[in-house]
Design a protein around this motif. Sequence first.
Motif, short mmCIF file in Angstrom:
data_model
loop_
_atom_site.label_atom_id
_atom_site.label_comp_id
_atom_site.label_asym_id
_atom_site.label_seq_id
_atom_site.Cartn_x
_atom_site.Cartn_y
_atom_site.Cartn_z
N VAL A 243 0.76 -0.70 0.34
CA VAL A 243 -0.04 -0.04 0.39
C VAL A 243 1.08 1.55 -0.33
O VAL A 243 1.50 1.32 0.52
CB VAL A 243 -0.86 0.42 0.93
N GLY A 244 0.74 2.24 -1.01
CA GLY A 244 1.28 3.82 -0.65
C GLY A 244 0.72 4.03 0.27
O GLY A 244 -0.87 4.42 -0.02
N LEU A 245 1.28 4.79 0.90
CA LEU A 245 0.93 5.86 1.56
C LEU A 245 1.84 7.72 1.50
O LEU A 245 2.36 7.48 1.16
CB LEU A 245 0.72 5.83 3.16
N GLU A 246 0.72 8.36 2.33
CA GLU A 246 1.23 9.82 2.56
C GLU A 246 2.74 9.78 3.47
O GLU A 246 2.23 8.76 4.42
CB GLU A 246 0.48 10.40 2.49
N ASP A 247 3.25 10.45 3.27
CA ASP A 247 4.45 10.91 4.23
C ASP A 247 4.27 10.76 5.09
O ASP A 247 5.54 10.52 6.70
CB ASP A 247 6.13 11.42 4.00
N ASN A 248 3.47 11.31 5.53
CA ASN A 248 3.03 11.49 7.60
C ASN A 248 1.77 10.90 8.19
O ASN A 248 1.94 10.82 9.12
CB ASN A 248 2.85 12.84 7.66
N ASP B 135 -4.27 5.74 8.88
CA ASP B 135 -4.68 6.51 7.83
C ASP B 135 -4.30 4.56 6.74
O ASP B 135 -5.14 5.03 5.60
CB ASP B 135 -3.66 7.36 7.60
N LEU B 136 -3.31 4.59 7.27
CA LEU B 136 -3.56 2.66 6.82
C LEU B 136 -4.46 1.99 6.23
O LEU B 136 -5.32 1.15 5.39
CB LEU B 136 -2.21 1.83 7.08
N PHE C 50 -9.95 0.02 4.77
CA PHE C 50 -11.88 -0.30 4.22
C PHE C 50 -11.93 0.63 2.69
O PHE C 50 -12.86 -0.31 2.38
CB PHE C 50 -12.14 0.83 5.28
N GLN C 51 -11.68 1.79 2.58
CA GLN C 51 -11.84 1.80 1.28
C GLN C 51 -11.85 1.08 0.28
O GLN C 51 -12.45 0.91 -0.43
CB GLN C 51 -11.02 3.32 0.79
N LYS C 52 -10.16 0.11 0.46
CA LYS C 52 -9.86 -0.83 -0.85
C LYS C 52 -10.90 -2.15 -0.98
O LYS C 52 -10.98 -2.13 -1.49
CB LYS C 52 -8.59 -0.65 -0.84
N PHE C 53 -11.19 -2.40 -0.09
CA PHE C 53 -11.72 -3.89 0.73
C PHE C 53 -13.02 -3.77 0.31
O PHE C 53 -14.24 -4.69 1.26
CB PHE C 53 -10.65 -4.78 1.31
N GLY C 54 -13.94 -2.58 0.98
CA GLY C 54 -15.06 -2.65 1.22
C GLY C 54 -15.49 -2.22 3.17
O GLY C 54 -14.73 -2.65 4.02
N ASP C 55 -16.21 -2.01 3.20
CA ASP C 55 -16.92 -2.04 4.50
C ASP C 55 -16.93 -3.49 5.39
O ASP C 55 -16.24 -3.41 7.01
CB ASP C 55 -18.26 -1.01 4.87
N LYS C 56 -17.24 -4.36 4.86
CA LYS C 56 -16.27 -5.34 5.74
C LYS C 56 -15.70 -5.20 6.12
O LYS C 56 -15.35 -6.04 7.25
CB LYS C 56 -17.05 -6.60 4.75
N VAL C 57 -14.31 -5.03 5.65
CA VAL C 57 -13.27 -5.39 6.88
C VAL C 57 -13.29 -3.96 7.65
O VAL C 57 -13.03 -4.84 9.16
CB VAL C 57 -11.84 -4.54 5.49
N ARG C 58 -13.80 -3.22 7.49
CA ARG C 58 -13.80 -2.28 9.18
C ARG C 58 -15.24 -2.87 9.89
O ARG C 58 -14.75 -3.25 10.72
CB ARG C 58 -14.94 -0.77 8.10
N VAL C 59 -16.05 -3.43 9.36
CA VAL C 59 -16.83 -4.15 10.28
C VAL C 59 -15.84 -5.41 10.95
O VAL C 59 -16.51 -5.15 12.73
CB VAL C 59 -18.59 -4.42 9.74
N LEU D 101 -3.43 3.23 16.95
CA LEU D 101 -3.64 3.29 15.62
C LEU D 101 -2.93 4.53 15.16
O LEU D 101 -2.45 5.33 14.12
CB LEU D 101 -4.84 3.60 15.83
N GLU D 102 -1.92 4.80 16.03
CA GLU D 102 -1.41 6.68 15.57
C GLU D 102 -0.48 6.03 15.65
O GLU D 102 0.41 7.22 15.96
CB GLU D 102 -1.84 7.28 16.89
#
Lengths: 96, 245
Positions: free
Chosen positions: A23-28, A33-34, A39-48, A77-78
């Motif tokens: 996964v490519g992430l912003e520098d900060n 964020d990851l 969640f965006q890539k694999f859908g809300d099923k992952v979030r749930v 998470l931070e």
Amino acid sequence: MKNITVKVFGGLRDVFGVRQLEVGLEDNATLRDLLEILFQKFGDKVRVKIYDEETQQLKKFFNIFVNGHDIKFIKNLETFLNGGDAVAIFPPIAGG
Amino acid sequence: MEALTENDLKRYNRQIIMPGFGEAGQRKLKNSKVFVAGAGGLGSPVSVYLAVAGIGHIKMVDHDVIELSNLNRQILHWDMNIGKKKAESAHEKLSKINPDIDIEAIYKTISADNVDELVGNADVIVDAMDNFPTRYILNDSAIKKKIPFVHGAIWGMEGRATTIIPGKTACLRCIFPEAPKPEVFPVFGAAPGLIGCLQVIEVIKYLSGIGNLLTNKLLIFDGLTSEISQMYLQRNANCKYCGHL
């Protein structure tokens, strides 16, 4: 941009449909964020699956390790991620 | 301490010749008591390899009856045993595998009320359970009695193991503060076979004092990718269960 390797284990692989991805992430970017990108890539099923519905925090029985270190003892998470970091996401397994 | 017999020296010769282990190591195993919680997928390889290694006293507790669907992994139990208590089947097989050791197999559900009595004065507790609530009960008893607790768990072709030394390493509740919901888990018998054998190696190392224990590390075996990795664990200083030690 920085690249992070994500590995998923156990029953979580079915939800993601993959065992490992880059996964490519912003520098900060942090671990939170990851996860949002996942969640965006694999859908809300992952979030749930991995976030507590009420608190929107990681469910307590999930373990995430960054380069082999438990995020509970970093900054949860931070936790800041560096390019080349390996993030392992483990659902609990109880079988015996 | 009970001495080794001529028979012991022959039976265990191939491990006695292991550098650093020797007759002294074997004598320690002979004079040890190991508590095995569960006689299923993990409990089968755990008890078989503890028995053949010559652990003097093995106490197993299990509350199940053998079903056909157990037989893809629970190698202590065979077709002819379906319907029998796992504790009885385990006792029967282990007594034949090594008649020189003392085996106690109890048909009982491990609970918070009876765990301390069941564990007794064991030197090590081996986690061969299939659920977190009972693992927590065992973890808490291990902490109370300051007995090492060797954790193992499997899912599909995956497995995990760690050795918990109360007061010195992360306890099970430090690592997994909350239990997941119970589930019917997939499993290939070789996965508990492998993790159970790792647990026995931990027991032998602890009892004999050789090698390095799998402490403060969670070993992850991923059968699908053939990768073995270790994650670093830490004690939770605020753990309600072991933080005071």
